[in-house]
Design an enzyme around this catalytic site. Structure first.
Site, short mmCIF file in Angstrom:
data_model
loop_
_atom_site.label_atom_id
_atom_site.label_comp_id
_atom_site.label_asym_id
_atom_site.label_seq_id
_atom_site.Cartn_x
_atom_site.Cartn_y
_atom_site.Cartn_z
N ASP B 155 0.83 -1.29 0.07
CA ASP B 155 0.19 0.00 0.01
C ASP B 155 0.90 1.20 0.10
OD1 ASP B 155 -1.91 1.89 0.40
OD2 ASP B 155 -2.39 1.21 2.32
N PRO B 162 9.90 8.65 -1.63
CA PRO B 162 10.23 7.35 -0.76
C PRO B 162 9.78 6.06 -1.30
CG PRO B 162 8.49 8.64 0.13
CD PRO B 162 8.86 9.39 -0.86
#
Lengths: 275, 275
Positions: B155, B162
């Site tokens: 998810d 990032p």
């Protein structure tokens, strides 16, 4: 200078698209008509500030409103499109070889004219010899038709302005009368995220008139919420029981045999609207 | 004064939402984090300018990323969620009684903290005793796990910032190693309208590692194009062959047994991306 077109899809949410140029911005007899070129979606037809169709994603709406009822009917011969002046539904209807005549009744002749000019790959088939184009009031056309059509598609704008009466129960009663004894109709019925009550109302109205009533969905990025619904009313043929042999090869970008079935599988919050 | 938040989903297209108030606007160690209250979608978590989740439509993403793989696996016991610091996937995972342990590895602890504060109905189940929350790098966690999980859900945010390395083939190889011999993983893989090449790339990468690779979709209004894709890699169990008796009653707003199947019926232009 950067130009951005923003459609407020609700009072507090919208989409925004960078505009390369404006071709048309005109008040017609019926509505405000804008034809613009956007960077992301190509040429875009906007009526009363609402995106109607774009070159990039038009195929979804046009394929799904046309092929689902046309493949449900065993032999659609005489087809009516109410609204849909951009011609996209007609283009899809003509992919069915059984269709001998397709009538388009669009209230605003300028939608047709500007679509031919700026959306030629959508509107081009309006010149086909099987097509009759009538610049007329779809509500009146339905009211004066009887036992005439195999399939009727209601390709309307939203239930405000000229199309408001196309969402009334009396209109669906007229459609029932205008259809042959095994006729089918479909109407675009907006989205379940922002206008759930409309879906409930139309479904209930149609259910009181047609023995078979179904709702299906398709993803249309430039329409509110991206999840569009279509309501089918049918006198005899159930879209959930289409025979495999009805499917013939057609050239599509969204519709497939599997999509025809899967489109009727509704998210729970959507099927809850129909109870 | 009216405040509107606009997410440019592409260089030339976006969504815009009226803002009632801003709770948080902070640069964390990893990303820009905004928590705002919108009029249409309620509280909204925004990371690096991109909508991550909203109170109104969060259920779609969280239900669909969780239940589809969990119902495909015959008995998911040990589950890992990579990312997902808002807690929504964990909430759905815990609806499956076979699950004994659910680990959440979120790189940014502030996502968890602010979600607990402003999205309590999403993040509340992070306190469940079956849940272990690790504030850590998901990539590293995967790299150091072996033969451990039944189901892994990725998810992540988008493949910039990032989360970029969570879309690399090496990451999927690590996931394969971290899964048990009949393990399944799912990752959110963006949308086919604006990022078709990403879907093609991930599907190909996963296909080279997992014997069974499938793509499915769901409608999420606040995500680009409204049509979101999820890619499944599975070692043994095919999501297209789930046994009916696997389904048990769960409380959902989007997922249904029929949706579980229908979500794999892809529009033609989407299935063309996988060839």
């Amino acid at each position: 200078m950067e130009m951005w077109f923003t459609e407020k899809q609700t009072k507090s949410f919208g989409i925004t698209a960078k505009v390369k140029q404006t071709y048309v911005s005109e008040q017609t007899e019926f509505q405000k008509l804008d034809m613009i070129e956007t960077e992301e979606f190509g040429n875009m037809l906007v009526l009363d500030g609402m995106v109607m169709t774009t070159q990039k994603d038009e195929f979804v709406y046009h394929e799904m409103v046309a092929h689902v009822p046309l493949f449900t009917h065993p032999k659609p011969t005489n087809v009516l499109v109410v609204g849909g002046g951009d011609g996209g539904v007609i283009r899809e209807v003509l992919k069915h070889p059984s269709v001998e005549k397709a009538t388009l009744v669009e209230i605003d002749g300028l939608v047709i004219e500007y679509s031919k000019q700026y959306l030629p790959e959508i509107a081009g088939d309006l010149e086909d010899p099987r097509v009759e184009v009538k610049v007329d009031d779809g509500f009146m056309h339905i009211a004066t038709s009887e036992n005439q059509y195999d399939v009727i598609m209601v390709d309307s704008t939203e239930p405000v302005g000229p199309a408001a009466k196309l969402f009334e129960k009396g209109f669906y009663e007229g459609i029932s009368k205008a259809l042959k004894e095994d006729g089918i109709f479909v109407a675009q019925t907006d989205n379940p995220w922002f206008t759930p009550e409309l879906i409930t109302k139309v479904f209930k109205d149609v259910q009181e008139i047609f023995p078979i009533t179904r709702l299906y969905t398709a993803n249309i990025p430039t329409y509110p919420s991206g999840l569009w619904t279509f309501t089918i009313g049918s006198k005899q043929h159930d879209p959930l029981e289409v025979q495999e042999e009805r499917f013939h090869d057609i050239n599509t970008k969204y519709w497939t045999k599997d999509i025809q079935k899967a489109a009727f599988a509704l998210p729970k919050f959507v099927s809850d609207l129909l109870k």
